[in-house]
Design an enzyme around this catalytic site. Structure first.
Site, PDB file in Angstrom:
ATOM      1  N   SER A 108      35.222  20.602  41.088  1.00  0.00           N
ATOM      2  CA  SER A 108      35.937  21.526  41.737  1.00  0.00           C
ATOM      3  C   SER A 108      35.592  23.041  40.583  1.00  0.00           C
ATOM      4  CB  SER A 108      37.382  21.143  41.136  1.00  0.00           C
ATOM      5  OG  SER A 108      38.311  22.247  41.318  1.00  0.00           O
ATOM      6  N   SER A 109      35.948  23.853  41.265  1.00  0.00           N
ATOM      7  CA  SER A 109      36.096  25.154  40.462  1.00  0.00           C
ATOM      8  C   SER A 109      36.901  25.773  38.808  1.00  0.00           C
ATOM      9  CB  SER A 109      36.369  26.525  41.546  1.00  0.00           C
ATOM     10  OG  SER A 109      37.418  26.504  41.689  1.00  0.00           O
ATOM     11  N   CYS A 110      37.837  24.663  39.484  1.00  0.00           N
ATOM     12  CA  CYS A 110      38.470  25.282  38.297  1.00  0.00           C
ATOM     13  C   CYS A 110      38.352  24.335  36.564  1.00  0.00           C
ATOM     14  CB  CYS A 110      40.344  24.187  38.531  1.00  0.00           C
ATOM     15  SG  CYS A 110      40.055  22.450  38.703  1.00  0.00           S
ATOM     16  N   TYR A 137      43.183  17.778  35.994  1.00  0.00           N
ATOM     17  CA  TYR A 137      42.663  17.153  36.808  1.00  0.00           C
ATOM     18  C   TYR A 137      40.751  17.773  36.370  1.00  0.00           C
ATOM     19  CZ  TYR A 137      40.586  17.753  41.590  1.00  0.00           C
ATOM     20  OH  TYR A 137      39.519  18.295  42.629  1.00  0.00           O
ATOM     21  N   LYS A 141      37.177  16.247  35.887  1.00  0.00           N
ATOM     22  CA  LYS A 141      35.773  16.466  37.336  1.00  0.00           C
ATOM     23  C   LYS A 141      35.075  17.095  35.546  1.00  0.00           C
ATOM     24  CE  LYS A 141      36.866  16.309  40.794  1.00  0.00           C
ATOM     25  NZ  LYS A 141      36.469  14.730  42.329  1.00  0.00           N
ATOM     26  N   HIS A 180      46.978  23.491  48.851  1.00  0.00           N
ATOM     27  CA  HIS A 180      46.662  24.254  47.360  1.00  0.00           C
ATOM     28  C   HIS A 180      47.292  26.122  49.194  1.00  0.00           C
ATOM     29  CE1 HIS A 180      43.763  21.871  46.555  1.00  0.00           C
ATOM     30  NE2 HIS A 180      43.775  22.538  45.532  1.00  0.00           N
TER      31      HIS A 180
END
Length: 308
Positions: A108-110, A137, A141, A180
């Site tokens: 994920s981009s987070c 999270y 990842k 989201h």
């Protein structure tokens, strides 16, 4: 991937997994292995081990994860860290043990630092502090990316990691609290239109910028990368374009035909100011997205309405 290969799609009922499943079917793959969470609890080490021993898949798309928006990430911090670590540890390790030819881990981009320069290049990983609301999270990842790299280094496993930008599309989550921003806005505007409400309140200031990729485009990119990418470290998947939350809200308002007013609640968290992916690595390999945002939102809204 050979047409008769056994391909395991972990998380096939989610938005990402179901898009990958549809793409594989479209490309003529028939030996696709799927299990619901009731049939196979990926958090259970023994269950996953038994599954890989019995089935011996050739290829794995690891799209299963515990996911959610700002509220869910910030509320269930322990669950997000523990469950995501458990899922990916079990699947990645047992893919190695059973001799899987290639595994793709979806992140994920987070994972990128909150204040990283824009657009986000792959090498910015671990160069700064994460966004606090979804740190558990993100850490899970990041561990998955590093695990794939470690198994490549130590055991020669062809395990790759891809980082999608914000996704939307068929089978999205429209939960009032745990969704989201894009699906949440679709639901809000739809309900406001049906109930003739005079205004819709949008969380935050409306100023943060976000990039959005249609999930079927992501599936297409994943299929492409499974054939054409085999390197340590990660690769971004996105469009390379972003817009403000305010402009997103106005676009959805227009597409859904809502006539009321927009109100921004600045007391609610904005999250990261901007999260635009640098997709030059992906573009240089020869892949670009096909579905633009207005078309994608219309398709997502049709899917949302069909399930009411």
């Amino acid at each position: 991937m050979e047409k008769n290969a056994k391909i395991y799609v972990a998380g096939h009922r989610g938005m990402v997994g179901s898009a990958i499943y549809r793409k594989l079917q479209k490309e003529g793959f028939e030996n696709i292995l799927v299990k619901t969470s009731a049939e196979l609890d990926l958090r259970s080490q023994q269950s996953v081990a038994d599954f890989f021993v019995a089935e011996k898949p050739d290829y794995v798309f690891l799209a299963a994860a515990k996911v959610g928006g700002i509220v869910a990430n910030n509320t269930y911090r322990a669950d997000f860290l523990y469950e995501n670590l458990a899922i990916q540890n079990n699947v990645i390790h047992n893919a190695y043990l059973s001799g899987v030819k290639k595994l793709m881990f979806l992140g994920s981009s987070c994972i990128y630092p909150k204040m990283a320069p824009q657009p986000l290049k792959e090498e910015y990983l671990l160069t700064g502090i994460l966004e606090p609301t979804n740190e558990p999270y993100a850490i899970a990842k990041i561990a998955g990316i590093k695990m794939c790299d470690a198994y490549r280094d130590q055991y020669g496993c062809d395990f790759i990691s891809v980082m999608p930008t914000n996704l939307y599309g068929y089978n999205d989550n429209y939960h009032p609290q745990n969704s989201h921003v894009l699906p949440a806005l679709i639901r809000k505007f739809h309900e406001a239109k049906i109930n003739n409400e005079k205004q819709v309140t949008v969380w935050g200031s409306g100023s943060p910028m976000r990039e959005f990729l249609f999930a079927d485009d992501l599936a297409d990119a994943c299929y492409f990368l499974m054939q054409n990418y085999s390197e340590p470290a990660l690769i971004n998947i996105g469009t390379g374009h972003d817009l403000t939350i305010k402009d997103l809200a106005l676009l959805i308002k227009d597409i859904l035909g809502y006539k009321g007013e927009l109100v921004f609640d600045a007391s609610k968290p904005d999250g990261t100011p901007r999260k635009l992916m640098d997709v030059s690595k992906l573009h240089n390999l020869g892949w670009k997205h096909k579905v633009e945002l207005p078309e994608g939102i219309s398709l997502a809204y049709q899917d949302f309405e069909s399930k009411l």
